[in-house]
Design an enzyme around this catalytic site. Structure first.
Site, PDB file in Angstrom:
ATOM      1  N   TYR A 101       0.855  -1.183   0.000  1.00 29.71           N
ATOM      2  CA  TYR A 101       0.000   0.000   0.000  1.00 29.71           C
ATOM      3  C   TYR A 101       0.889   1.230   0.000  1.00 29.71           C
ATOM      4  CZ  TYR A 101      -3.265   3.565   1.552  1.00 29.71           C
ATOM      5  OH  TYR A 101      -4.016   4.710   1.637  1.00 29.71           O
ATOM      6  N   GLU A 106      -3.499   7.573  -4.161  1.00 31.38           N
ATOM      7  CA  GLU A 106      -3.503   6.284  -3.459  1.00 31.38           C
ATOM      8  C   GLU A 106      -3.256   5.149  -4.443  1.00 31.38           C
ATOM      9  OE1 GLU A 106      -7.205   4.570  -1.823  1.00 31.38           O
ATOM     10  OE2 GLU A 106      -6.128   4.486   0.082  1.00 31.38           O
TER      11      GLU A 106
END
Ligand code: GDP
Ligand code: MN
Length: 398
Positions: free
Chosen positions: A119, A207
C-alpha cells in the site's frame, strides 16, 4: 476533483511511474480490439467508477457468487464476455453506498503476475504541514482495517516542503516496504516520481493500492486513485479535461458554474450562508437541534443578487429539502442584497417549504423591511440559535 483509474494511470505514466499497458473502452464492441492490441495471455477488465472496493463489489441483479468489478480474464473471448456483463450495469461497493454506480467505461489492462502487494498513498498532512507518504506492507486489502487492527504496520513519511523530496525519503519508503537491493532502488525512484507528479499536478490525494512486486521483480502500480485540489484546477486545463460530470452531483456542477461553494449532503434542511465558518456553524447547530443539513453553501463575501438567486434555485431543486435556512451576517455582504435575491428567487421558483431567514449586520433593517414588504411567508429569526430552532420546528411540524 476526482478522476478515473485509467486517467490517473495516464497522468502517472507522464512522470515515469510504472503502470501496466491498457486500453479504455466505452462499448463492448471495442473489447475484442482492445484485447488483441494488448496481446495477453492474461488481461484484467476493470470497471471505471469514482469509487474503490470494485474488486470485492457486486453488480446489482447478478447471481450470488458472481464475479466483481475487476476481473482477471484468460482469453480474448473472456474479455469480451466480461465487458458485456459489466458495461451499463450498476456496481455496488463499500464506497458507492447501496445505490451503486453505473459502469460506463472499462479499462482493459495486461495482467500482471503478483509476487507481493503493498500500500502506498500520498496526502497533504496537516500535522506536518507538507506532503506525506503513507506506506504499508499490507497492500491489496482494506487499509482502514489495517489502520484499526495493526496501526504499527502503517508508516508515515513526511516530506519537508522546504527541501522537497530527498533520497532519504525514498530509502525510508523502501525500508518501510521491506525492500532491498534493486527493488529498493526502484522504490526510491518511484517515490521521487510520485512526489513530482503530486506537487506539479496539485494533487490532494494519491492512493496506490495495491502497489505490487511482479514475479519478474518489478514494482508496478496496479491501482491508482487521484484527487486534485479544486482551487488549483485553473492552472491544469489538461486535468479539467478529464472531468467526468456523470460521476458528480448535478447540483454541485450547477453551483460551480455560478462560483458558489456548494456541497450536497444527505439531510432535509437547505442552507444558504455567507462565509465558510458561519456555514459550518450553521450545519452544526441544525444537527444540535436534531435535524440534518441538505447542503453546505457559502455564497461568498460579495455575492450579487443573481448569485443569490442561483443559489436559492439549486437549494429548492433538491427534492430532499423540506425547509430552508438563510443565515447571513452582512459584513462585506449587504443584507438588502440577500433579501432581494431571496425574493427574486422565490418569485421565479416558488416556495413550497418553510423558509427561515436570519439577517444581521450591514443594512439589516433594509433587508428585513424588504422581506416584510414582500408578503411572502418567511419566518424571521433574530439569531443563529433562534433560526435553527425555528427551521427544525417547521420541518418537524410539516
Ligand atoms: P479496487 O478493488 O477498486 O481497489 O480495484 P483494484 O484495481 O485494486 O483491483 C482489485 C484487485 O484485483 C487487486 O487488489 C488485485 O488483487 C487484483 N488485480 C488487479 N489487477 C491485477 C492484475 O493485473 N493481475 C492480477 N493477478 N490481479 C490483479
Ligand atoms: Mn485498489
Amino acid at each position: 476533483m476526482n478522476i478515473h483509474e485509467y486517467q490517473a494511470k495516464g497522468v502517472l505514466r507522464e512522470f515515469g511511474v510504472p503502470v501496466s499497458r491498457g486500453v479504455a473502452i466505452f462499448d463492448a464492441s471495442e473489447a475484442e480490439g482492445a484485447a488483441r492490441e494488448l496481446g495477453g495471455p492474461v488481461w484484467v477488465v476493470k470497471s471505471q467508477i469514482h469509487a474503490g472496493g470494485r474488486g470485492k463489489g457486486s453488480f446489482q441483479g447478478a447471481a450470488p457468487g458472481a464475479k466483481g468489478g475487476v476481473r482477471v480474464s484468460k482469453s480474448a473471448e473472456e474479455v469480451v464476455q466480461n465487458a458485456r456483463e459489466m458495461l451499463g450495469q450498476t456496481l455496488v461497493t463499500v464506497q458507492t453506498g447501496p445505490a451503486g454506480k453505473q459502469v460506463n467505461r472499462l479499462y482493459i489492462e495486461e495482467g500482471a503476475q503478483i509476487a507481493a502487494e503493498f500500500y502506498l498513498s500520498m496526502l497533504v498532512d496537516r500535522a506536518t504541514g507538507g506532503v506525506a507518504f503513507v506506506v504499508s506492507t499490507e497492500g491489496g486489502m482494506d487499509i482502514e482495517a489495517v489502520a484499526h487492527d495493526s496501526p504499527e504496520k502503517i508508516h508515515t513519511i513526511p516530506v519537508d516542503p522546504a527541501t522537497g523530496i530527498q533520497p532519504h525519503h525514498g530509502r525510508a519508503v523502501a525500508r518501510a516496504l521491506g525492500l532491498s537491493g534493486a527493488q529498493a532502488k526502484q522504490a526510491e525512484a518511484l517515490s521521487a516520481n510520485l512526489y513530482r507528479a503530486f506537487v506539479e499536478k496539485d494533487m490532494s490525494l494519491l492512493e496506490i493500492n495495491p502497489l505490487v512486486l511482479t514475479a519478474t521483480g518489478e514494482l508496478k502500480c496496479l491501482d491508482a486513485k487521484i484527487a486534485f485540489d479544486g482551487n488549483a484546477l485553473y492552472r491544469h486545463p489538461d486535468i479539467v479535461g478529464l472531468r467526468d460530470e456523470t460521476e458528480e452531483d448535478a447540483k454541485e456542477i450547477e453551483a460551480s458554474k455560478h462560483d458558489l461553494a456548494y456541497i450536497a449532503l444527505d439531510g432535509t434542511i437547505g442552507c444558504m450562508v455567507n462565509g465558510a465558518g458561519l456555514a459550518m456553524a450553521t450545519l452544526d447547530i441544525i444537527k444540535l437541534y436534531g435535524e440534518e443539513p441538505a447542503n453546505f453553501l457559502d455564497v461568498g463575501g460579495g455575492a450579487s443578487e443573481e448569485k443569490v438567486t442561483a443559489a436559492f434555485q439549486i437549494i429548492t431543486a433538491d427534492p430532499n429539502v423540506k425547509g430552508i435556512l438563510v443565515n447571513i451576517f452582512g459584513g462585506i455582504m449587504k443584507c438588502d442584497v440577500i433579501a432581494r435575491g431571496v425574493i427574486a428567487a422565490v418569485k421565479t421558483v416558488g416556495l413550497s417549504v418553510p423558509l427561515v431567514v436570519r439577517l444581521e449586520g450591514t443594512n439589516v433593517e433594509e433587508g428585513k423591511a424588504i422581506i416584510r414588504g414582500s408578503g411572502l411567508n418567511v419566518i424571521p429569526a433574530d439569531d443563529l440559535d433562534d433560526a435553527a430552532q425555528k427551521i427544525v420546528a417547521a420541518v418537524k411540524g410539516a
